[in-house]
Structure formats: C-alpha cells, structure tokens
Write a protein that holds these residues in place. Structure first.
Motif, PDB file in Angstrom:
ATOM      1  N   SER A 195     -10.640  10.090  -0.499  1.00  0.00           N
ATOM      2  CA  SER A 195     -12.005   9.693  -0.165  1.00  0.00           C
ATOM      3  C   SER A 195     -12.913  10.904  -0.069  1.00  0.00           C
ATOM      4  N   ALA A 196     -12.431  11.953   0.581  1.00  0.00           N
ATOM      5  CA  ALA A 196     -13.234  13.164   0.746  1.00  0.00           C
ATOM      6  C   ALA A 196     -13.532  13.826  -0.594  1.00  0.00           C
ATOM      7  N   ARG A 197     -12.654  13.634  -1.582  1.00  0.00           N
ATOM      8  CA  ARG A 197     -12.853  14.219  -2.910  1.00  0.00           C
ATOM      9  C   ARG A 197     -13.582  13.266  -3.855  1.00  0.00           C
ATOM     10  N   GLY A 198     -14.079  12.142  -3.313  1.00  0.00           N
ATOM     11  CA  GLY A 198     -14.882  11.228  -4.110  1.00  0.00           C
ATOM     12  C   GLY A 198     -14.115  10.132  -4.814  1.00  0.00           C
ATOM     13  N   ASN A 199     -12.800  10.071  -4.628  1.00  0.00           N
ATOM     14  CA  ASN A 199     -11.978   9.052  -5.275  1.00  0.00           C
ATOM     15  C   ASN A 199     -11.778   7.885  -4.313  1.00  0.00           C
ATOM     16  N   ARG A 200     -12.810   7.064  -4.168  1.00  0.00           N
ATOM     17  CA  ARG A 200     -12.739   5.954  -3.214  1.00  0.00           C
ATOM     18  C   ARG A 200     -11.747   4.877  -3.663  1.00  0.00           C
ATOM     19  N   GLU A 201     -11.642   4.666  -4.962  1.00  0.00           N
ATOM     20  CA  GLU A 201     -10.684   3.671  -5.447  1.00  0.00           C
ATOM     21  C   GLU A 201      -9.260   4.123  -5.148  1.00  0.00           C
ATOM     22  N   GLY A 202      -8.981   5.406  -5.341  1.00  0.00           N
ATOM     23  CA  GLY A 202      -7.665   5.927  -5.005  1.00  0.00           C
ATOM     24  C   GLY A 202      -7.379   5.825  -3.518  1.00  0.00           C
ATOM     25  N   ALA A 203      -8.408   6.029  -2.686  1.00  0.00           N
ATOM     26  CA  ALA A 203      -8.253   5.873  -1.236  1.00  0.00           C
ATOM     27  C   ALA A 203      -7.913   4.434  -0.895  1.00  0.00           C
ATOM     28  N   ARG A 204      -8.585   3.485  -1.547  1.00  0.00           N
ATOM     29  CA  ARG A 204      -8.293   2.072  -1.298  1.00  0.00           C
ATOM     30  C   ARG A 204      -6.856   1.725  -1.684  1.00  0.00           C
ATOM     31  N   GLU A 205      -6.391   2.284  -2.790  1.00  0.00           N
ATOM     32  CA  GLU A 205      -5.018   2.020  -3.222  1.00  0.00           C
ATOM     33  C   GLU A 205      -4.006   2.518  -2.198  1.00  0.00           C
ATOM     34  N   GLU A 221      -1.434   0.138   0.015  1.00  0.00           N
ATOM     35  CA  GLU A 221       0.007   0.353   0.082  1.00  0.00           C
ATOM     36  C   GLU A 221       0.469   0.468   1.537  1.00  0.00           C
ATOM     37  N   ALA A 222      -0.323   1.151   2.355  1.00  0.00           N
ATOM     38  CA  ALA A 222       0.008   1.251   3.779  1.00  0.00           C
ATOM     39  C   ALA A 222      -0.027  -0.113   4.441  1.00  0.00           C
ATOM     40  N   ARG A 223      -0.985  -0.945   4.059  1.00  0.00           N
ATOM     41  CA  ARG A 223      -1.096  -2.288   4.627  1.00  0.00           C
ATOM     42  C   ARG A 223       0.139  -3.117   4.323  1.00  0.00           C
ATOM     43  N   VAL A 224       0.665  -3.018   3.105  1.00  0.00           N
ATOM     44  CA  VAL A 224       1.880  -3.750   2.733  1.00  0.00           C
ATOM     45  C   VAL A 224       3.060  -3.306   3.600  1.00  0.00           C
ATOM     46  N   ILE A 225       3.179  -2.005   3.819  1.00  0.00           N
ATOM     47  CA  ILE A 225       4.270  -1.494   4.656  1.00  0.00           C
ATOM     48  C   ILE A 225       4.140  -2.009   6.081  1.00  0.00           C
ATOM     49  N   LEU A 226       2.927  -1.974   6.610  1.00  0.00           N
ATOM     50  CA  LEU A 226       2.707  -2.403   7.995  1.00  0.00           C
ATOM     51  C   LEU A 226       3.000  -3.884   8.195  1.00  0.00           C
ATOM     52  N   GLU A 227       2.735  -4.696   7.195  1.00  0.00           N
ATOM     53  CA  GLU A 227       2.977  -6.136   7.331  1.00  0.00           C
ATOM     54  C   GLU A 227       4.452  -6.457   7.535  1.00  0.00           C
ATOM     55  N   LEU A 270      -4.869   2.968  13.298  1.00  0.00           N
ATOM     56  CA  LEU A 270      -5.245   4.054  12.394  1.00  0.00           C
ATOM     57  C   LEU A 270      -5.659   3.506  11.034  1.00  0.00           C
ATOM     58  N   LEU A 271      -4.907   2.534  10.538  1.00  0.00           N
ATOM     59  CA  LEU A 271      -5.221   1.946   9.238  1.00  0.00           C
ATOM     60  C   LEU A 271      -6.559   1.202   9.279  1.00  0.00           C
ATOM     61  N   GLU A 272      -6.757   0.402  10.315  1.00  0.00           N
ATOM     62  CA  GLU A 272      -8.000  -0.360  10.408  1.00  0.00           C
ATOM     63  C   GLU A 272      -9.212   0.559  10.513  1.00  0.00           C
ATOM     64  N   ARG A 273      -9.068   1.668  11.218  1.00  0.00           N
ATOM     65  CA  ARG A 273     -10.181   2.611  11.349  1.00  0.00           C
ATOM     66  C   ARG A 273     -10.537   3.220  10.001  1.00  0.00           C
ATOM     67  N   GLN A 274      -9.514   3.578   9.225  1.00  0.00           N
ATOM     68  CA  GLN A 274      -9.797   4.148   7.906  1.00  0.00           C
ATOM     69  C   GLN A 274     -10.412   3.111   6.974  1.00  0.00           C
ATOM     70  N   GLU A 275      -9.946   1.880   7.063  1.00  0.00           N
ATOM     71  CA  GLU A 275     -10.529   0.825   6.233  1.00  0.00           C
ATOM     72  C   GLU A 275     -11.996   0.617   6.579  1.00  0.00           C
TER      73      GLU A 275
END
Length: 271
Positions: free
Chosen positions: A158-168, A172-178, A189-194
């Motif tokens: 995200s900081a480097r401008g790749n917002r789509e990569g950040a979403r990906e 992936e983290a969301r799938v693990i957490l589920e 932590l995940l919800e804050r970043q989202e």
C-alpha cells in the motif's frame, strides 16, 4: 491463544525443572500466547528467557526465538535492536544452508518486518514476499507467522502504491483467520488495515483532507505512550519530521491536541 498457553503451563507443571531445549520451548509457547493476546512486554520477557535456555547448542530453536524477539522489538520501536536480532537469525539460517526452506522463514519475515518499520520498503517487500510465498507450500505451518508476514506485506504494498496487491495480501490473511477460532490480536489488526485501505486514496491525502500513509503511521503511534522522539526513532525519521506530520494530522482531523486526535481517529474508525 488460550490453548497454547494452557499446553505450555501444563508441560511446565509436569516437571518445573525441565532443562533446555524443552524448557526453552515451554517459555517460547508462553511468549507466543502473550504476544497473541497483545501483552508485548510479557512476551518479550518470556522470549528472552527462552533464548537464554535454548543455548548455542540449539541453533534452529535460537533462530525462531531470535526472529520473534525481533518482531516484538520492532513493535516496541527498538529498531536497531530488532535489526541486530533479525540479522543474527538470518545468519543462523544461512550457516545451515536453509534459505528458502519454509520452516526457516521466521528470519526473513522478521527482517522484512523490521525493514518495513524503518521505511526500507523495497527491501522489506523482497524479504516478505519470498518468505510468505515459501510458507504456502506445506499445509501444517503455524498460521501466526504467516499472518504477521501478510499484514506487513499489505502495508508495504500500500505504501508503495500497489493497493490491489495490498488487498490481495489482506484477503489471504482473512482466509487464514476464518479457520482460526482463537486468533488473539489478529482480527483487530486485519480489520484496522482493511479500514485504512478503504479510507484513503492512493496519493492525494494532502489535497483532499485524507491522511497520507506516513500520517496514518504517525497517528497509530499517537495512540501509544511513545514520546515524539521515540516515534521518530520507530519511523526512522527526524523528530522535526514527526512534529510536522502531527501538525498536519491535527489540521486534517480538526483537532488541537494528541488526545483529541486519538479520540477523533477512533470515532472515524481510523484506529
């Protein structure tokens, strides 16, 4: 979190005089549980005890403990110490020819985590992407280190401008957490970043009143006990730079104090 702590406590109760490496593993288990519960200072103490018990004759165990200690030190803003710990862990990995092996990915994730905190984003991304990718191969690795790596990678992208990569990375983290019923601090932590990713546009924060990526990082540190000097050390910038960013945050949030900024940020769900 609770199951990890309970297992470690029961093991210690069976034989309080256990010697290393078992005693080191018990301390490490307790430290992991403390970290997942957000008790960073306690986790650090338990990891330090584990490292002392592991001794030089347990190099791979030392590598794991050093890596987690580096992550904790980064969280506490002790970036020089975090760098030393991460590089010592990486040296152990290299000395055994284990670079790229999934089980040794602790060291590069700790190194990438520290580099991201220091603002060395290109180097951080290289370390994090390679190590997170390596952890996808075996299905039985602990999810916690993978989550640490993914969340750090999302912030770097995200900081480097790749917002789509950040979403990906966050998806992936969301799938693990589920699949984890007791994930400690990670859901927050995940919800804050989202929320942060949804709340800001790529690069025009200074024009439309939204916070820039660096201002978000400073805002998070405002919601802590760190002084301005300590915040600057954590972000690897000059104290004057932090002061300038704090003034900009106050202006954009329409507040005049640190307490008001934190309160307003929580109200807007930025923290």
């Amino acid at each position: 979190v609770q199951s990890a702590r309970e297992a470690a406590r029961r093991a210690a109760a069976l034989d309080p005089e256990l010697t290393s490496p078992w005693a080191a593993l018990i301390r490490f288990g307790l430290g992991s549980g403390s970290y997942l519960s957000g008790e960073t200072s306690l986790a650090r103490k338990q990891f330090e005890e584990a490292l002392e018990l592991a001794g030089a004759e347990q190099p791979l165990l030392r590598m794991v403990i050093l890596s987690f200690l580096s992550i904790v030190a980064s969280d506490q803003g002790h970036l020089e110490e975090a760098a030393i710990l991460a590089r010592e862990a990486r040296t152990l990995v290299d000395s055994f020819g284990l670079r790229g092996v999934p089980q040794s990915s602790w060291a590069p994730i700790a190194l990438g985590y520290m580099l991201a905190k220091r603002g060395n984003l290109a180097e951080a991304q290289t370390e994090l992407e390679s190590s997170v990718s390596a952890r996808r191969i075996p299905p039985d690795l602990s999810p916690w280190l993978t989550l640490i790596g993914l969340l750090a990678l999302a912030r770097v992208r995200s900081a480097r401008g790749n917002r789509e990569g950040a979403r990906e990375a966050l998806a992936e983290a969301r799938v693990i957490l589920e699949a984890q019923p007791d994930a400690g601090i990670f859901p927050n932590l995940l919800e804050r970043q989202e929320r942060r990713l949804r709340a800001r546009k790529p690069r025009d924060g200074s024009r439309n009143g939204e916070l820039t990526e660096r201002e978000f990082e400073v805002l998070e540190l405002l919601d802590s006990d760190l002084s301005t000097r300590q915040m600057a050390a954590s972000l690897y910038v000059a104290t004057s730079t932090v002061r300038t960013q704090v003034k900009s945050i106050y202006r954009k949030l329409g507040v005049s104090s640190r307490e008001e900024a934190v309160e307003e940020a929580h109200a807007r769900e930025l923290l």
